[in-house]
Design an enzyme around this catalytic site. Sequence first.
Site, short mmCIF file in Angstrom:
data_model
loop_
_atom_site.label_atom_id
_atom_site.label_comp_id
_atom_site.label_asym_id
_atom_site.label_seq_id
_atom_site.Cartn_x
_atom_site.Cartn_y
_atom_site.Cartn_z
N GLY A 195 -1.00 18.38 -7.98
CA GLY A 195 -0.51 19.41 -8.76
C GLY A 195 -1.74 19.24 -9.32
O GLY A 195 -2.48 20.88 -9.93
N GLU A 233 1.01 16.69 -0.27
CA GLU A 233 2.61 16.75 0.11
C GLU A 233 3.05 16.29 0.78
O GLU A 233 4.45 15.47 0.39
CB GLU A 233 3.16 17.62 -1.05
N ALA A 241 0.13 15.26 -9.19
CA ALA A 241 1.71 15.02 -9.76
C ALA A 241 1.95 12.99 -10.24
O ALA A 241 1.97 12.54 -9.23
CB ALA A 241 3.16 15.56 -9.67
N GLU A 246 -3.55 22.67 -7.36
CA GLU A 246 -2.57 24.11 -7.81
C GLU A 246 -3.24 24.60 -8.99
O GLU A 246 -2.86 25.99 -9.25
CB GLU A 246 -0.77 23.59 -7.65
#
Length: 260
Positions: free
Chosen positions: A112, A135, A66, A115
């Site tokens: 992300g 993360e 991200a 994900e």
Amino acid sequence: MNYENILTSFQNGITIITINRPTKLNALNKATIKELHEAFKSANDDINTKVIIVTGSGEKAFVAGADISEFADYDSKKGKKLAKKGQELLFNFVENLSTPTIAAVNGFALGGGLELAMACHFRVASSNAKMGLPEVSLGVIPGYGGTQRLPQLIGKGRAMELIMTAGMIDANQALNYGLVNHVTTPEELLPQCEKIAGKIARNSSVAISAAIKAINANFKDGLDGFEVEISEFGDCFDTPDFTEGTTAFLQKRKADFLGR
């Protein structure tokens, strides 16, 4: 439709969505998430699209994570809103698409990015791919479904270790874990995905949509996957695709499905 952060193309029943932020290693920011939602929705609504492939531009990254600069100063309230909106707009949305979606994982798929790949119906990786959910090294946890989908795909223990260590695994280890279905060379990644997509596209898109719904039901609280399967199985009998499929089988010919 023209996009700022992604590219789309269509050929032979396949829509390819390419995340195109190479200077940011294709990191996901709010604008890109919104554009991806729009592109996935458009492809899913197009009866001519039988399969969607999503990948990243270049060979370095599928999606390197991200865009941290967008939320580095967030508080708890904003963080929860960010995760909820992102899951609804993109990650859960992709998982529940009626059109089969393949992640062509080229290079880094972190945070992300992994994900997003896990939200797709399955994954094919290039041999240079690296995957992980780092993360916790930033003082936060995966917020776009990573803590849920990773254990479903590779098992609780392996997911715990990967998330807690903030480590990365290579393509071969991802294949061994069952995180990806195939590993190929970077040059053959898209051709391999297109080959698989071609096999999918020959089948009934109505039946495939029903299968996706039934399979996903097994992983959702409050749903009985067996009951969903029974319902979807029965509904298939009322479709022109079922009539065509069974007739073609009995006539010893290839089915010509209408997608209805």
